[in-house]
Design an enzyme around this catalytic site. Structure first.
Site, PDB file in Angstrom:
ATOM      1  N   SER A 103     -43.264  -9.720 -11.279  1.00 17.36           N
ATOM      2  CA  SER A 103     -44.625  -9.225 -11.325  1.00 17.36           C
ATOM      3  C   SER A 103     -45.114  -9.331 -13.083  1.00 17.36           C
ATOM      4  O   SER A 103     -46.203  -9.308 -13.349  1.00 17.36           O
ATOM      5  CB  SER A 103     -44.853  -7.754 -11.029  1.00 17.36           C
ATOM      6  OG  SER A 103     -44.920  -7.948  -9.617  1.00 17.36           O
TER       7      SER A 103
ATOM      8  N   HIS B 260     -53.349  -0.491  -1.687  1.00 17.95           N
ATOM      9  CA  HIS B 260     -53.798   0.232  -3.068  1.00 17.95           C
ATOM     10  C   HIS B 260     -55.234   0.532  -2.729  1.00 17.95           C
ATOM     11  O   HIS B 260     -55.604   0.912  -3.842  1.00 17.95           O
ATOM     12  CB  HIS B 260     -53.470  -0.619  -4.254  1.00 17.95           C
ATOM     13  CG  HIS B 260     -52.107  -0.883  -4.757  1.00 17.95           C
ATOM     14  ND1 HIS B 260     -51.456  -1.880  -4.286  1.00 17.95           N
ATOM     15  CD2 HIS B 260     -51.441  -0.133  -5.634  1.00 17.95           C
ATOM     16  CE1 HIS B 260     -50.033  -1.604  -4.677  1.00 17.95           C
ATOM     17  NE2 HIS B 260     -50.059  -0.539  -5.426  1.00 17.95           N
TER      18      HIS B 260
ATOM     19  N   CYS C 101     -50.345  -4.410  -8.083  1.00 14.30           N
ATOM     20  CA  CYS C 101     -50.820  -4.765  -6.654  1.00 14.30           C
ATOM     21  C   CYS C 101     -50.740  -6.236  -6.292  1.00 14.30           C
ATOM     22  O   CYS C 101     -51.401  -7.030  -7.095  1.00 14.30           O
ATOM     23  CB  CYS C 101     -52.257  -4.577  -6.772  1.00 14.30           C
ATOM     24  SG  CYS C 101     -52.905  -4.844  -4.806  1.00 14.30           S
TER      25      CYS C 101
END
Length: 625
Positions: A313, A356, A369
């Site tokens: 991420s 989310h 997310c």
């Protein structure tokens, strides 16, 4: 006189005349040639190895130096019966069988006039016994020499590297090797900075003329020309910070990089676990080397530059900037995350199975997310993402003088067609958007990426501060071709990651107002299946990553952490990065007030433990020295 007498007398006179003419030719016409030959038999020329340049940290602390050692050498052409002389030498000095075997092999393959080291790092008492018995040991020479020593042992092993004897493979790299390189057991850099700056560190050899007797024993030194010592190097690294990072990483298989944002100076670059380079200088045993090779945490690998990991991420920074620069999203525009996205016949999941809900750019980084970035991937495409990655330093090997520096991988359509013989698929782009799939980055590249985001400049890493006293140019970089407004949006989102209660790194925040950090967590999959880390062996668990810059209001440093098979970036990598960031900003142990109140007791105990470990390690290093 009889006729026979005249003939005999004439013959004697002719012979005497010829002999006289020959004597005159040799004594007058060839006098210079024979004088030279006689001089060469009486006088030998010995090379004097140069003193190797030292290596210092940014504060002038020694990282690599030369220590005085005693050794016993032998010259084959002076020794005569080599095995007989070594037998007599063995009665005076304890010689290891492997050293004797090596010395005999080197004398067999080396020119007879070169001295071969029979025993290295011997005691003064042993040298004295050899000197006293010199007449019985033709061709044996007790000497005082210099050998490389690394006073900080494991701390800088992966950066500085080590030296070792010249091998045939080393000689093959030179078209015309210097004579000093042919001296058996002469040390040159093998890996790391020692190898990359070999020419500057080595210096140039000197020479001495010595008078020898009929059996080759040195009688006196006639003259000497000292060589030129190698240039000293000063690195940009901070020994105190590097040592702290080693203690903080502990037994983890991990790596950490800290970069100064003003000049691009690499303040620390550490891989864990490490090894003692002094063992390689002195000749590492088979047993010790086997232990290093068989360790599944790979202590010999310089993970900061040699290893490339899926960035997870942390790569969402790249995808978001690519979309902003292409004008395809607005900061307040939202995407609905139900916990997955259907693309073709495949379902791509978000890490949060419940989803989310509606998230915008800032919230997507705060909550990490995945679905938001799947949606961006469909809009932006891999070519724009790859272009932005390269602007931020990914896909290119950093220019640092370390061994086996990887370029990582910033893939695009052309790459897959060229390397895999296949067309790029939309699923490849979706995977790449969250730092999975083909994308690979090293910890140093991750630090460069966040340094460029923090400054808006093309920061490059600088590892060497000066060579021979001459400063190297700053590598702070020039402005990037990226809209500053877009960079500010990413910085603000990274700040929220670490300082919002919903941020993935909130538990690893810094309380001190003037030291607060902005970061991004990352977790890269090792197995392509949904499974809990605690349910699989260590080597199958996810890698934990974290990148950050600090202070947020006036960035000074960038930090990247990778903990191999550490699980989650927020739980494993972020706390380590926060501690290293504070240690770098405060240039020592930070005050407890910089930490959240609930962490202070734990941090105090940790600081005391790490300080005790560092003191113990320093004491052990002193004893080993």
């Amino acid at each position: 006189m009889t006729r026979r007498g005249l003939l005999l007398g004439g013959a004697q006179i002719a012979f005497a005349g010829v002999l006289g003419l020959r004597m005159r030719h040799m004594q007058v016409d060839q006098a210079a040639e024979f004088r030279l030959m006689a001089e060469e038999n009486r006088i030998n020329i010995h090379l004097i190895p140069p003193s190797r340049g030292r290596i210092f940290d940014r504060e002038g602390r020694l990282i690599a130096e030369n220590e005085q050692t005693y050794r016993i050498t032998m010259r084959r052409e002076d020794a005569g019966d080599v095995e007989d002389v070594i037998g007599r030498l063995s009665a005076l000095v304890d010689l290891r069988p492997e050293d004797v075997t090596r010395a005999l092999e080197e004398m067999r393959t080396s020119p007879p006039f070169l001295q071969v080291t029979v025993a290295d790092r011997v005691s003064w008492e042993a040298i004295s016994r050899v000197a006293v018995n010199a007449p019985a040991l033709p061709g044996v020479y007790p000497e005082v020499g210099l050998s490389r020593f690394y006073p900080q042992h494991e701390t800088f092993a992966h950066v500085v590297g080590y030296v070792g004897p010249v091998s045939e493979r080393d000689l093959a790299r030179y078209e015309d090797p210097e004579p000093v390189l042919r001296i058996p057991r002469f040390q040159i850099g093998k890996v790391g900075v020692e190898a990359k700056f070999e020419e500057q560190l080595r210096g140039s050899a000197g020479a001495k003329r010595v008078e020898v007797n009929a059996v080759g024993r040195v009688m006196r030194e006639l003259d000497r020309r000292e060589g030129e010592a190698g240039a000293d190097l000063q690195l940009t690294l901070d020994s105190e910070l590097q040592d702290y990072i080693k203690a903080r990483l502990g037994e983890e298989s991990a790596s950490a990089v800290v970069v100064d944002l003003e000049h691009g100076d690499v303040l620390a670059i550490a891989s864990s676990p490490s090894y003692d380079p002094n063992k390689f200088v002195r000749g590492i045993s088979v047993g010790d080397y086997g232990v290093l090779r068989e360790n599944n945490h790979r202590p010999l690998a310089s993970k900061t530059v040699q290893d490339a990991y899926p960035p997870g991420s942390t790569f969402k920074i790249v995808t978001a900037l690519a979309a902003l620069e292409a004008g395809l999203i607005r900061p307040d525009e939202t995407v609905y995350c139900p916990g997955h996205m259907e693309i073709g016949s495949r379902r791509f999941h978000c890490w949060k199975r419940a989803g989310h809900g509606h998230v915008n750019l800032e919230q997507s980084l705060r909550d990490s997310c995945d679905v938001y970035y799947y949606d961006l991937a469909l809009k932006v495409g891999i070519d724009r993402i790859a272009e932005m990655g390269r602007k931020l330093g990914l896909g290119t090997a950093p220019d640092v003088p370390m061994s086996a520096v990887t370029a990582g991988l910033m893939p695009d359509r052309d790459w897959k067609r060229r390397e895999r013989g296949a067309e790029w698929r939309i699923g490849d782009t979706v995977n790449a958007s969250i730092g999975q799939g083909y994308v690979l980055t090293s910890p140093l590249q991750q630090a460069i990426m966040v340094a460029r985001v923090a400054t808006g400049r093309s920061v490059e890493p600088r590892l060497v501060r000066s060579v021979g006293g001459l400063q190297t140019p700053s590598r702070g970089g020039t402005p990037l071709d990226i809209d500053e407004a877009h960079l500010k949006l990413i910085r603000k989102a990274m700040f929220v990651v670490s300082n919002s209660r919903r941020g993935t790194a909130y538990r690893s925040r810094i309380i001190a107002e003037d030291m607060r950090l902005a970061g991004k967590t990352g977790t890269s999959q090792v197995l392509n299946r949904v499974v809990r880390n605690q349910d699989v062996p260590w080597e199958e668990r996810d890698h934990a990553l974290f990148v950050n810059f600090a202070p947020y209001d006036a960035p000074r440093i960038a930090v990247s952490i990778v903990v191999e098979h550490g699980g989650g970036g927020s739980s494993t990598a972020a706390p380590i990065a926060r501690d290293i960031t504070l240690q770098a900003l405060y240039k020592g142990t930070p005050p407890l007030e910089a930490y959240p109140a609930g962490d202070r007791e734990r941090i105090k105990a940790q600081q005391e433990r790490l300080e005790a470990e560092r003191a113990k390690r320093a004491a052990e290093a002193g004893r080993r020295a």
